[in-house]
Design an enzyme around this catalytic site. Structure first.
Site, PDB file in Angstrom:
ATOM      1  N   HIS A 143       0.898  -1.076  -0.037  1.00  0.00           N
ATOM      2  CA  HIS A 143      -0.228  -0.121  -0.124  1.00  0.00           C
ATOM      3  C   HIS A 143       0.849   1.162  -0.030  1.00  0.00           C
ATOM      4  CE1 HIS A 143       0.294  -0.288   4.591  1.00  0.00           C
ATOM      5  NE2 HIS A 143       0.526   0.989   4.378  1.00  0.00           N
ATOM      6  N   ASP A 173       0.430  -7.314   1.239  1.00  0.00           N
ATOM      7  CA  ASP A 173       0.412  -6.189   1.331  1.00  0.00           C
ATOM      8  C   ASP A 173       2.220  -6.090   1.480  1.00  0.00           C
ATOM      9  OD1 ASP A 173       0.201  -3.420   1.858  1.00  0.00           O
ATOM     10  OD2 ASP A 173       0.104  -3.697   4.047  1.00  0.00           O
ATOM     11  N   SER A 257       4.552   2.634   7.918  1.00  0.00           N
ATOM     12  CA  SER A 257       4.274   1.342   7.194  1.00  0.00           C
ATOM     13  C   SER A 257       5.518   0.990   6.480  1.00  0.00           C
ATOM     14  CB  SER A 257       2.952   1.484   6.129  1.00  0.00           C
ATOM     15  OG  SER A 257       1.969   1.809   6.806  1.00  0.00           O
TER      16      SER A 257
END
Length: 412
Positions: A143, A173, A257
């Site tokens: 993402h 992911d 992230s």
């Protein structure tokens, strides 16, 4: 005679007591009177030069001056250096230069002028996990780079270099980037997430809120090791994937992230991926276990995508089907609580060739219970590849059946 002797003795004791009391009172009175006289005479004695009076501030200044003078007349001042070291400090120092920033650059069109250009649409983190043949490989979240026309990497020295996307997968992911390795000085050591224990220290390092706070460190503990997070990729309200994660209370914020979750030895045990952000929730962050990351990144580098065994069906969770249809339409026994309904099946697909039909309800793969379409996809992705066989246990018209399917191969 005894009586008179006693009386005489008592009189002597009384006289002694009275004499001692008068002596004490006389002494106290003399001391008080003497003190008052001295206080009254202080101004006169000071003016005459017999004594020197200092005000409180003057006394402090004089004492400080005396202390400075004493120091100056002694040996030179030697600076004191205190070295602070701990396991956390050493763990961070070991890996911090392997943490990089990842910048997502997209092409956009101006609504008014209809001219197109590129803009930075987001920033995240990445971990350098390999360096060979003059190239450095970085793992980050899917993402973080999703929708990018170009990806740049910000190095610890402040330089920004262009990165090539070697592979990416939305379900897990994860994505792998490649950059020139000439300026990369540190490669992170990957640990073993299978040996983690709840309660052991966990250190998160990444770029929360962007590069301005690059390589920010937060610390907590491993809060859980057997967690699965539902993932809905197409926002249809149905779970598409169950992501295995490590739960931690180390602070993870937007921009973290793709960063690293470390153990106390400075080894990467997970890739930070998400947190639960609600007003009534604190300390719920999640990372992808590094043992899963090792397998997935290898496939992404080799194939550019994560290949999975291809069954050839459109699955639907049995729990999303109205309950009355379980009995009236599917004739399922009462003890069936979950499974995967074959909503559609392609002609000449591996499933069709093995005899599976529309509206069959799959309950097991290779003897392992399958309760949802997400579990089915996950098993075929992580456990199987094209050309391998899988034993499918299913219900048809109320009867439990088994068949063996030779899987095809499909990349996502």
């Amino acid at each position: 005679m005894g009586f008179y002797d006693d009386l005489y003795a008592e009189e002597r004791k009384t006289r002694r007591k009275n004499g001692a009391g008068r002596l004490i009172l006389t002494s106290l009175a003399s001391a008080v009177i003497g003190g008052l006289l001295v206080l009254l005479m202080l101004p006169t004695l000071s003016k005459a030069g017999y004594i020197s009076l200092l005000q409180p501030n003057q006394a402090y200044a004089q004492n400080r001056a005396n202390a400075v003078a004493a120091v100056n007349t002694n040996s030179p001042v030697v600076p004191v250096s205190v070295s602070v070291s701990s396991a956390t400090v050493e763990a961070v120092e070991k890996v911090e230069d392997a943490i990089v920033g990842v910048i997502n650059i997209r092409r956009v069109t101006n609504f008014w002028t209809q001219q197109t250009g590129t803009v930075e649409s987001g920033q995240g983190s990445g971990v350098v996990f390999e360096k060979k043949n003059g190239k450095a490989h970085i793992v980050t979240n899917y993402h973080v780079i999703n929708g990018a026309e170009r990806v740049e990497v910000s190095l610890p020295n402040g330089d920004r270099v262009e990165a090539k996307i070697l592979g990416a997968d939305p379900y897990t992911d994860l994505a792998v980037l490649e950059i020139d390795g000439s300026e990369v000085t540190t490669v992170a050591e990957l640990g073993n997430s299978d040996t983690l224990k709840v309660g052991e220290p966990a250190i998160a390092i990444g770029n929360p809120l962007g590069l301005e706070f690059s390589r920010t460190v937060t610390q907590g503990i491993v809060s859980g090791v057997d967690r699965s997070m539902p993932v809905d990729l197409n926002s249809d309200g149905e779970t598409d994937w169950e992501l295995d994660v490590i739960q931690t209370d180390a602070a993870i914020n937007p921009g973290n992230s793709g960063g690293a979750l470390l153990n106390i030895q400075g080894q990467v045990i997970g890739i930070n991926t998400l947190k639960i952000a609600r007003e009534d929730v604190e300390g719920l962050g999640f990372a992808i276990p590094i043992n899963d990351v090792k397998v997935i990144t290898q496939q992404l580098m080799e194939h550019g995508t994560l290949k999975r065994g291809f069954l050839g069906i459109t699955p639907r969770d049995l729990t999303s089907i109205p309950r009355y249809a379980w009995k009236q339409e599917l004739n399922l026994p009462d003890d069936v609580k979950a499974g995967v309904l074959i909503w559609q099946i392609g002609e000449f697909t591996p499933a069709a060739r093995a005899g599976l039909r529309q509206y069959d309800v799959i309950v097991k793969l290779d003897g392992q219970e399958i309760n949802s379409g997400a579990q089915l996809r996950k098993y075929l992705t992580l456990e199987k590849t094209g050309g391998e066989q899988v034993e499918v246990t299913f219900y048809r018209d109320g009867f439990l059946k088994t068949t063996t399917v030779t899987l095809g191969e499909q990349g996502r």
